[in-house]
Design an enzyme around this catalytic site. Structure first.
Site, short mmCIF file in Angstrom:
data_model
loop_
_atom_site.label_atom_id
_atom_site.label_comp_id
_atom_site.label_asym_id
_atom_site.label_seq_id
_atom_site.Cartn_x
_atom_site.Cartn_y
_atom_site.Cartn_z
N CYS A 14 10.65 55.59 29.76
CA CYS A 14 9.63 55.70 30.80
C CYS A 14 8.21 55.77 30.24
CB CYS A 14 9.94 56.91 31.68
SG CYS A 14 11.64 56.81 32.27
N GLU A 34 5.02 69.58 32.42
CA GLU A 34 3.81 68.77 32.23
C GLU A 34 2.57 69.53 32.71
OE1 GLU A 34 3.53 65.23 34.61
OE2 GLU A 34 1.90 64.40 33.40
N HIS A 64 9.72 55.90 40.65
CA HIS A 64 9.59 55.84 39.20
C HIS A 64 9.97 54.45 38.71
CE1 HIS A 64 9.41 56.75 35.11
NE2 HIS A 64 10.16 57.83 35.03
N PHE A 95 12.77 59.48 28.16
CA PHE A 95 14.02 59.94 27.53
C PHE A 95 13.91 59.73 26.02
CE2 PHE A 95 17.34 59.37 31.21
CZ PHE A 95 16.68 60.35 31.93
N LYS A 112 3.95 58.50 41.69
CA LYS A 112 5.39 58.28 41.87
C LYS A 112 5.86 58.82 43.22
CE LYS A 112 6.74 58.14 36.97
NZ LYS A 112 5.51 58.50 36.26
N HIS A 148 2.61 62.14 34.81
CA HIS A 148 3.94 61.52 34.75
C HIS A 148 4.71 61.95 36.00
CE1 HIS A 148 7.36 59.59 33.07
NE2 HIS A 148 8.07 60.70 33.04
#
Lengths: 78, 423
Positions: free
Chosen positions: B172, B323, B349, B408, B344, B313
């Site tokens: 991502c 975050e 996403h 990830f 998002k 994010h």
């Protein structure tokens, strides 16, 4: 045109996205119909699937035109 | 040799809110929400039955018609992620007015487009063909139609871009890494112009099943899809999958000025870091995210007090809090002057495309002095002095924007964009 020729022509039109009138018996897949080497591999696979024949690699190498394909399939099915 | 300056001179986008940058942006600012139930394939047995699909249509009114971007006979040979990239790259190059024809211009223009998972569905189908029909039935286009770097390859072939041809695969963070790395190639003199970004077409059964298996997706809002993506909200339970592509044209500043190009913003900072913690979860102390943002700011020669807007994010997972903690640590006393939103909440996403689409939104936030909203933030699970832009967009001065992407594997990327004032 024979039934086989009609079916070959339809596959060529579908796969290469070309106009029907361009797909004459003498039309070369690469020189006249815009195919590249991978397209011709896929065309041969499509012929095998449609007609239930096996086209060995060395035979496939000599199928360069619509007419070549029709002749090979007619012979294979005879 | 010093680092050359890099600016964004073109953008292109296929997003769940529209085909085209302006269509997507105007709907985003208006509070548009793209989440819906998936109807294109069977979802009854899947835990997550919703997604943010791009608006398929005839190409009018911001809809996406694949035939507008690639001939049907060519589409058959590639995964949709490549077609999305071709569409966004065509738009971005047209927007920038960059059409290299001379030998010199073609070799000075490169491509760096990434994807998180590439042609996953096509790989599955290829596997079925191999198992059920044998190797002789596998298409010669199976490999070149699925490989992630073939988005870069196809774009370069269509537009004759003969400079660096590269790709990124960092889950991502892909889109942000692609833009950051491409900027570096220009800064170091390896290219004058780069077509850069991310693309993804992950909405298929295996991907929805796989991401749900690792507990990443929202599964509690299937009957109310528009409520599912809710970053920072107490009722969030996972991300909503999106799809699309975002592409920017990056250009060396003097090159852009010499041809009178429109300049959206300057790419002034780029940071990268690794969590070295867990395969899917971010490090709990947020240290990787913190160091990533800090590195980007340092590179930009800015301090946290200079930041106006952060495109978070913010995936609508538990990680949102981590975050936010990292951002609060970074900005300290400046928290109350910063707006931070997660787009998002509107488009889901986009995985490998997310960082690129969100960098474009950040550039537009600077252009228009408006922070896009965080939808569904009804009941924040966090207390913060940072403005999380709940529900509606906020008009405010924005000169510096930070865009975060975390993936990830513990891979982090941050971009800092600044208004270009002609100096």
């Amino acid at each position: 045109m024979s039934d086989i020729a009609e079916r070959v022509k339809k596959i060529v039109i579908d796969h290469l996205g070309v106009d029907a009138e361009k797909v004459s018996e003498g039309a070369s897949f690469i020189d006249d119909l815009g195919a590249d080497s991978l397209d011709t591999v896929e065309l041969v696979m499509a012929f095998e699937e449609e007609f239930g024949v096996e086209i060995p690699d060395d035979a496939a190498d000599s199928i360069l035109t619509v007419g070549d394909a029709v002749k090979f399939i007619e012979k294979a099915q005879a | 040799m010093g680092m050359r300056r890099v600016v964004i001179t073109g953008t292109g986008m296929v997003s769940p809110l529209g085909c085209g940058t302006e269509a997507s942006w105007s709907r985003l600012i208006a509070g548009g929400n793209a989440a819906r139930r998936v109807t294109e394939f069977e979802v009854e047995d899947l835990p997550a039955k919703i997604a943010c699909r791009i608006p398929f249509g005839d190409g009018s009114d911001g809809t996406y018609n694949a035939d507008d971007w690639m001939e049907p006979k060519e589409q058959r040979k590639v995964d949709p992620f490549i077609v999305y990239a071709m569409a966004a790259a065509d738009m971005a190059l047209a927007d920038a007015g960059w059409k290299p024809e001379s030998d010199e211009d073609q070799v000075a223009t490169g491509v760096l487009i990434g994807s998180g998972i590439g042609g996953l569905e096509g790989i599955v189908e290829g596997g079925y063909t191999l198992r059920d029909k044998g190797p002789r039935r596998l298409s010669p286009f199976f490999i070149p139609g699925r490989l992630i770097n073939l988005a870069s390859g196809q774009v370069s072939i269509r537009h004759k871009l003969r400079g660096p041809n590269h790709s990124v695969v960092t889950a991502c963070s892909t889109g942000a890494h692609a833009i950051g790395d491409a900027s570096r190639l220009i800064a170091l003199g390896d290219a004058d112009v780069m077509v850069a970004g991310g693309t993804e077409s992950p909405i298929c059964r295996i991907s929805l099943a796989g991401f749900a298996a690792c507990k990443a997706l929202s599964t509690q809002h299937n009957d109310n899809p528009e409520k599912a993506s809710r970053p920072y909200d107490a009722d969030r339970d996972g991300f909503v999958m999106g799809e699309g592509a975002g592409i920017v044209i990056l250009e060396e500043l003097e090159h852009a000025k010499a041809r009178g190009a429109k300049i959206y913003a300057e790419v002034v900072g780029y940071g990268l870091s690794g969590d070295a913690f867990h395969i899917t979860a971010p490090s709990e102390d947020g240290d990787g995210a913190y160091r990533c943002m800090q590195m980007a700011l340092k590179r930009a020669g800015l301090t946290a007090a200079d930041i106006d807007y952060i495109n978070a994010h913010g995936t609508s997972t538990m990680a949102d809090t981590i975050e936010l903690g990292a951002v609060e640590r970074l900005v300290g006393d400046s928290a109350s002057k910063i707006s931070m939103s997660s787009t998002k909440s509107a488009i889901g996403h986009l995985l490998g495309a997310a960082g690129a689409v969100e960098a474009i939104f950040s550039a537009l936030a600077i252009r228009d002095n408006i922070a896009p909203p965080t939808l569904n933030l009804d009941n924040p699970s966090v207390e913060t002095k940072i403005d999380l832009v709940p529900h509606v967009a906020r008009e405010r001065e924005i000169n510096v924007a930070l865009s975060n992407s975390f993936g990830f594997g513990g891979t982090n990327a941050s971009l800092v964009l600044r208004r270009y004032n002609g100096d």
